[in-house]
Structures are given as structure tokens and as C-alpha cells.
Scaffold this motif. Structure first.
Motif, short mmCIF file in Angstrom:
data_model
loop_
_atom_site.label_atom_id
_atom_site.label_comp_id
_atom_site.label_asym_id
_atom_site.label_seq_id
_atom_site.Cartn_x
_atom_site.Cartn_y
_atom_site.Cartn_z
N GLU A 97 0.82 -1.14 -0.06
CA GLU A 97 0.04 0.01 0.00
C GLU A 97 0.91 1.13 0.09
N PHE A 98 2.06 1.11 0.72
CA PHE A 98 2.68 2.51 1.01
C PHE A 98 4.53 2.64 0.37
N GLY A 99 4.56 1.29 0.13
CA GLY A 99 5.93 1.07 -0.32
C GLY A 99 7.09 0.45 0.48
N GLU A 100 8.22 0.08 -0.10
CA GLU A 100 9.10 -0.79 1.03
C GLU A 100 9.71 0.04 2.05
N GLU A 101 9.89 1.30 1.78
CA GLU A 101 10.38 2.31 2.58
C GLU A 101 9.89 2.70 4.11
N PHE A 102 8.57 1.96 4.19
CA PHE A 102 7.92 1.95 5.33
C PHE A 102 7.48 0.85 5.97
N ILE A 103 8.48 -0.22 5.71
CA ILE A 103 8.44 -1.51 6.64
C ILE A 103 9.93 -1.13 7.23
N SER A 104 9.98 -2.15 8.27
CA SER A 104 11.26 -2.06 9.23
C SER A 104 12.49 -2.48 8.30
N ASN A 105 13.62 -1.87 8.69
CA ASN A 105 14.89 -2.25 8.00
C ASN A 105 15.20 -4.05 7.98
N THR A 106 14.81 -4.45 9.08
CA THR A 106 14.83 -6.03 9.20
C THR A 106 14.09 -6.64 8.37
N CYS A 107 12.72 -6.18 7.99
CA CYS A 107 11.97 -6.67 6.93
C CYS A 107 12.54 -6.69 5.61
N ARG A 108 13.18 -5.84 5.54
CA ARG A 108 14.01 -5.54 4.04
C ARG A 108 15.09 -6.29 3.74
N ILE A 109 16.00 -6.55 4.94
CA ILE A 109 16.89 -7.22 4.68
C ILE A 109 17.11 -8.69 4.72
N TYR A 110 16.01 -9.34 5.33
CA TYR A 110 15.93 -10.53 5.69
C TYR A 110 15.71 -11.32 4.35
N PRO A 111 16.77 -12.52 4.30
CA PRO A 111 17.26 -13.09 5.00
C PRO A 111 18.89 -13.21 5.45
N ARG A 112 19.29 -11.74 4.98
CA ARG A 112 20.60 -11.47 5.19
C ARG A 112 20.94 -11.15 6.76
N VAL A 113 22.33 -11.73 6.95
CA VAL A 113 22.85 -11.16 7.89
C VAL A 113 24.29 -10.52 8.00
N SER A 114 24.49 -9.73 8.90
CA SER A 114 26.05 -9.04 8.65
C SER A 114 26.43 -8.31 10.07
N VAL A 115 27.88 -8.42 10.02
CA VAL A 115 28.62 -7.99 11.29
C VAL A 115 29.48 -7.08 10.83
N PHE A 116 29.84 -5.79 11.23
CA PHE A 116 30.77 -4.83 10.96
C PHE A 116 31.87 -4.95 12.19
N ASN A 117 33.20 -5.05 11.91
CA ASN A 117 34.05 -5.26 12.91
C ASN A 117 35.59 -4.57 12.33
N ASN A 118 36.04 -3.71 12.90
CA ASN A 118 37.27 -3.36 12.52
C ASN A 118 37.46 -3.04 10.78
N ALA A 119 36.36 -2.40 10.45
CA ALA A 119 36.09 -1.73 8.97
C ALA A 119 36.13 -3.14 7.93
N VAL A 120 35.63 -4.31 8.42
CA VAL A 120 35.31 -5.42 7.69
C VAL A 120 33.95 -5.60 7.97
N MET A 121 33.14 -5.88 6.83
CA MET A 121 31.76 -6.45 7.01
C MET A 121 31.80 -7.70 6.55
N THR A 122 31.21 -8.77 7.36
CA THR A 122 31.06 -10.21 7.13
C THR A 122 29.63 -10.42 6.96
N ARG A 123 29.07 -10.83 6.03
CA ARG A 123 27.98 -11.01 5.48
C ARG A 123 27.41 -12.42 4.92
N GLY A 124 26.26 -12.99 5.28
CA GLY A 124 25.74 -13.97 4.63
C GLY A 124 24.17 -14.29 4.86
N CYS A 125 23.68 -15.35 4.41
CA CYS A 125 22.08 -15.37 4.76
C CYS A 125 21.82 -16.59 5.46
N TYR A 126 20.34 -16.64 6.33
CA TYR A 126 19.83 -17.63 6.88
C TYR A 126 19.50 -18.84 5.97
#
Length: 362
Positions: A97-126
Motif C-alpha cells: 500500500e505504501f512502499g518498501e521504505e515504510f517497512i522495518s529495515n529488518t524486514c527489508r534485509i531478511y534473510p541477510r545477516v551482517s557483522v561490521f568489525n574493524n572496517a570489515v563487514m562479514t555477511r551471509g544469509c540464513y
């Protein structure tokens, strides 16, 4: 001013595409809870809403006062383990009804999972996403590590819905300063072709125990030692992979499961039947599964207050449970349905705090 950070991700990450309404296992179901940030909630409430939508929002969200946050959080209460905004066509009624920008960011990125540590982002999917599970089975090189550098403008990198670790986290748990190096160690151990997968995984457990028993400032040296150790061709683990404990744990968590009986003989897990069930999958599949657990469980620190050994033990338990379920299900109903059960199992691990706590405490 230009800056940069490093992204580490499995090959399949950039190839992943959500199937949306055609997905056979909608990801808007079977969550324990879903937290919205205050700005996300207020952005939604600022819209011109119908009376029905306004009523739905008022009944669906519960305000949470969190001492560590300057603003409140909002818990989206599920109805029958299903998001109240899930429409009949398996699409999100808010997004429709309103567009993707109005859902939570968690909903937008799932199933992706990311960690940012010491200028390194490690990411994968569930693997709770069926499309991810299929990639693990259909692509031998799905978990091949891809590394690239990303340039950014300015001094600050803005990251949403990413676990970001910095000096405060390093002060509380100094070992997290070496997250990226430890992740690389376990990735190399598990992916090594010098010995079998489960021997590799058990060597990883020995490395995790050694690292957790030392002072944090010795971790870089220990990582080098463990790298040399697992590369020695004559080194083998001191224990065997046994599924008796996994079978008992599975029953404690999920109750009696008829499909699991396909790998039992006289009530005891039968290694020959487990091996037969495993042979129904591509030879690389369980290696892909084990490596994917490194990404989706945010190894080497699955828990905020846990050490490396506790986190690796959790990973090993999850792998054992998943293999037991997959092999039994493949014998009972074939690999296609077994893969669906993997996604259901993974969803319970990721989204159900009670299940995760039982595995961690076993």
C-alpha cells in the motif's frame, strides 16, 4: 575525504533474489517477535492511514522502554506466529500500500545477516530461507569466500540493521577485536580438503577450546599456531562425531519426530543409516551447510556474553541436529522435502530464543 571498508561474503550472497509471493515458505511467519525502531514506527504512523490500518497498527505494536536506548523500541506482536500485516497473497500489506521504505529495515534485509568489525563487514544469509537452502545444495561453490573493497565518502560509514562492533565491545570482550581473524581461522579449518568435513569440524572445536583458555592478547599468536596445526596432514581430532547426544537433544526440543526414526536402529542413531541418508545429497552439501553456519550464527561470537568455545560448541550442536534431521528426512521422504525441513529447523534456531537456549545449554 575518502574511506573504505572490506566486505567478506559467500559467492551466493550477491546472486540471492527473494521470490516474494511465489515463495513456498513465507518469511513473515514463525518469528518469535519482531522489533521496530522508533523512527520506523513513527514513519509508518505519519502516513494517511485508513481506519482499519490505524486500528491494526494500534493493536499490533507494543511499546518497549529499553534502558540502553534513547528512544523506545516497538515490538510487533505476531498473531498465530504470523505477521498481522501479511496479506492473503503472501505479500506485505504495508509494502503493497505504501512502499518498501515504510517497512522495518529488518524486514527489508531478511534473510541477510551482517557483522561490521574493524572496517570489515562479514555477511551471509540464513538457511531458514528456502532459496538459500537450495543454493547450498545446488551450487558446489556457493560458500566460496568473496572479498572486495568498498570506497565511501566522508569519515563515517552509515550501516543499518548490521551488528556493529567497536571499542566499547572490545573493552567488554577483548577477544571480539580479533573477530575477523578468528572467523578466517574457522572458515579455513572447515573448508580444508585435507581430511573429512566432520574431522575438520572437531579440529575447529579443539582450536576454539585452546583459544578460549588463553589471555586475549595471545589470540593472534594462537591463531597462527592453530593454522599450522590443522595444515599438518597427520593431525586428526581426538574425538569422533557422535549423534546420540544430538538425537536426545532433538527429542527434548522438538518432541518425537517420526521422520527421525529413519536413521534409528533399536532407538539408537545408526551411523550406517546416517551415512546412507547423507549420500542422497551432493557430496559438497554438508560442507556448504557447515560453512554457512559460520555466517548466519555470526561466528566466532554467537552470543554477546559467550566465548569462542561456547559459540563453536553451539555451531557444532546445530550442525549435528541439522544433519540428523536432513539424513533421516531424505531417507523418509527425499531430499526436496528434507531441504524444506532444514529451512523450518533453521527458522526455529534463528527465531525462537527458547530453542537456541536449550541447544546452548545442552
Amino acid at each position: 575525504m575518502m574511506g573504505y571498508y572490506i566486505i567478506k561474503e559467500p559467492k551466493y550472497f550477491r546472486e540471492f533474489n527473494c521470490k516474494g509471493s511465489s515463495c513456498e515458505s513465507n518469511c513473515c511467519r514463525d518469528w518469535e517477535d519482531l522489533i521496530w525502531l522508533n523512527e520506523e514506527y513513527e514513519r509508518l504512523c505519519s502516513l494517511e492511514l485508513s481506519d482499519k490500518m490505524r486500528e491494526n497498527i494500534n493493536s499490533a505494536f507494543c511499546r518497549l522502554e529499553m534502558p540502553d536506548f534513547d528512544e523506545p523500541l516497538w515490538n510487533l506482536k505476531l498473531s498465530g506466529r504470523k505477521c498481522p500485516f501479511l496479506a492473503e497473497n503472501s505479500l506485505c500489506s504495508i509494502q503493497r500500500e505504501f512502499g518498501e521504505e515504510f517497512i522495518s529495515n529488518t524486514c527489508r534485509i531478511y534473510p541477510r545477516v551482517s557483522v561490521f568489525n574493524n572496517a570489515v563487514m562479514t555477511r551471509g544469509c540464513y538457511a531458514s530461507c528456502p532459496e538459500v537452502a537450495k543454493m547450498l545444495m545446488n551450487d558446489e561453490f556457493a560458500l566460496e569466500m568473496c572479498i572486495r573493497q568498498v570506497q565511501v565518502s566522508g569519515d563515517e560509514i552509515v550501516l543499518n540493521s548490521v551488528l556493529c562492533e567497536g571499542e566499547e565491545d572490545f573493552a567488554q570482550n577483548p577477544a571480539t577485536r580479533y573477530r575477523n581473524e578468528l572467523f578466517g581461522l574457522f572458515y579455513d579449518i572447515i573448508s580444508s580438503r585435507m581430511r573429512g568435513l566432520e574431522d575438520n569440524m572437531l579440529l575447529g572445536l579443539e582450536a576454539a577450546r585452546c583459544i578460549s583458555e588463553t589471555e586475549d592478547f595471545n589470540i593472534p599468536e594462537l591463531i597462527e599456531q592453530q593454522q599450522r596445526r590443522f595444515k599438518a596432514p597427520d593431525i586428526m581430532p581426538k574425538a569422533d562425531m557422535k549423534f546420540d547426544k544430538a538425537a536426545k537433544l532433538f527429542a527434548d526440543i522438538f518432541g518425537d519426530d517420526k521422520a527421525i526414526s529413519a536413521v534409528f536402529t533399536d532407538g539408537i542413531p545408526d551411523n550406517e543409516k546416517i551415512t546412507k541418508g547423507a549420500s542422497l545429497f551432493p557430496p559438497y552439501f554438508f560442507g556448504n551447510l557447515a560453512l554457512n553456519l559460520l555466517f548466519e550464527l555470526r561466528m566466532p561470537f554467537c552470543f554477546e556474553d559467550g566465548n569462542v568455545f561456547e559459540s563453536y560448541s553451539f555451531l557444532l550442536s546445530v550442525y549435528s541436529l541439522a544433519k540428523l534431521l536432513l539424513c533421516a528426512s531424505a531417507l523418509d521422504c527425499g531430499t526436496e522435502l528434507a531441504l524444506e525441513r532444514l529451512s523450518e529447523f533453521d527458522r526455529a534456531i534463528v527465531h525462537d530464543r527458547v530453542v537456541a537456549e536449550k541447544i546452548a545449554g545442552a
